[in-house]
Scaffold this motif. Sequence first.
Motif, mmCIF file in Angstrom:
data_model
loop_
_atom_site.group_PDB
_atom_site.id
_atom_site.type_symbol
_atom_site.label_atom_id
_atom_site.label_comp_id
_atom_site.label_asym_id
_atom_site.label_seq_id
_atom_site.Cartn_x
_atom_site.Cartn_y
_atom_site.Cartn_z
ATOM 1 N N ARG A 23 2.037 -1.228 4.223
ATOM 2 C CA ARG A 23 2.234 0.209 3.975
ATOM 3 C C ARG A 23 2.602 0.487 2.524
ATOM 4 N N GLU A 24 2.438 -0.475 1.661
ATOM 5 C CA GLU A 24 2.879 -0.321 0.283
ATOM 6 C C GLU A 24 2.234 0.878 -0.396
ATOM 7 N N ASP A 25 0.947 1.114 -0.174
ATOM 8 C CA ASP A 25 0.247 2.201 -0.867
ATOM 9 C C ASP A 25 0.907 3.551 -0.614
ATOM 10 N N LEU A 75 9.268 -1.458 2.361
ATOM 11 C CA LEU A 75 7.854 -1.105 2.530
ATOM 12 C C LEU A 75 7.051 -1.275 1.246
ATOM 13 N N LEU A 76 7.720 -1.710 0.175
ATOM 14 C CA LEU A 76 7.010 -1.875 -1.097
ATOM 15 C C LEU A 76 6.336 -3.234 -1.218
ATOM 16 N N SER A 77 6.349 -4.001 -0.163
ATOM 17 C CA SER A 77 5.699 -5.316 -0.227
ATOM 18 C C SER A 77 5.020 -5.677 1.094
ATOM 19 N N ASN A 78 4.530 -4.649 1.799
ATOM 20 C CA ASN A 78 3.812 -4.929 3.038
ATOM 21 C C ASN A 78 2.569 -4.047 3.128
ATOM 22 N N GLU A 88 4.076 4.057 0.207
ATOM 23 C CA GLU A 88 5.397 4.084 -0.430
ATOM 24 C C GLU A 88 5.271 4.170 -1.948
ATOM 25 N N LEU A 89 4.248 3.522 -2.529
ATOM 26 C CA LEU A 89 4.030 3.607 -3.974
ATOM 27 C C LEU A 89 3.672 5.032 -4.383
ATOM 28 N N ALA A 97 7.097 -2.158 -9.093
ATOM 29 C CA ALA A 97 6.531 -1.151 -8.198
ATOM 30 C C ALA A 97 6.126 0.103 -8.974
ATOM 31 N N ARG A 105 2.785 -0.627 -10.521
ATOM 32 C CA ARG A 105 1.699 -0.604 -9.535
ATOM 33 C C ARG A 105 1.369 0.810 -9.093
ATOM 34 N N SER A 106 2.390 1.679 -9.053
ATOM 35 C CA SER A 106 2.137 3.067 -8.637
ATOM 36 C C SER A 106 1.231 3.795 -9.616
#
Length: 358
Positions: free
Chosen positions: A69-71, A64-67, A73-74, A191, A194-195
């Motif tokens: 829903r990433e936000d 989920l860290l590259s779709n 999961e981040l 990741a 980015r978080s």
Amino acid sequence: MTEQQTQTQSLSAAKLEIASNTVQQLIINNGQGQLPHKYFYNDHKEALDSSFPLLDVPIVDLSLLSNSREDIELEKLKSALSSCGCFLLINHGMTGEYLDKVREITKEFFALPKEMKQKYTREVNDIEGYGNDMVISEKQTLDWLDRIYLTVNPEDQRKLKYWPESPEDFRGTLELYTVKVQELIKVLLKAMARSLSLDDNCFLNQYGDRAIMTSRFNFYPPCPRPDRIIGCKPHADGSAITVLLQDKEVQGLQFLKDDQWFTAPIIPEALLVNIGDQIEIMSNGIFKSPVHRVVTNSTRERISVAIFGLPQPEQEIEPVAELVDETRPRLYKKVTDYVSLYFKYYQLGRRPIEAAII
């Protein structure tokens, strides 16, 4: 002489290692006799085999860290690393069967006859190879632990004489596992950046193109005094990031949170990831390098496999500039060769990150 000077002098003086048997050999030699006092751990408030609560470790889904829903999961990743400093990683691309294979070669190696394991015995004053950790002080409490410690990356720094040829698939399994974990670490470091709303590569740039990866295969035999003897003393990792494959059934890893010890849960198909001191420094203290330990039990052996990722010694490590401002001043100095004193600090019961604090 100041306390710091005294400690530095103690570290400098700790050059000659004191000989020590492996725990497996100690058990064979000792039988039911009295255990050496140096294994008894006194720096604790309650019995080490007391019942400890289970830590609520966040679960992060790598897929989920590259779709879209990433936000979500981040944010989960950021919260995990800002609070307990660790998380359980699922959907990481390795099957449960493959992880069981890594566990299997670990158990098979430590089940080998003494003579076969001794071919890979580490040299005095060096950590690489088979045995137990360095003993640098008569007052040092010893861990109830045998391990084989191997550098896996960069390839030109491998010492293949320590890589077991038995079991016969040990080397090949470790080679492939290294490649898979190396890719995981790169994805996770991006990741993490980015978080915090940073450029993808801000942690990777300090981690470096020739980052070191070391593997540590751990074996904790059943212990006759789990109330007083510890598997691995409390410490935080000197790495940037650590990826741990836990025993599939036997608990033992514990994390310190809010001055209380919690037991890490086991999800057999998951990898437990924690950051080390070097990411705490890069994140200017936003991410927490967790203090953890391993307790023993009297009936079952326990194994684990840790992969440590860390920058080359000459790489400069410091807080990312974007994470320093008036509301969050710089907490750490620029450091190099962070790991050089790590093992000695650990054996003396001190955290090396103290030396990096401004």
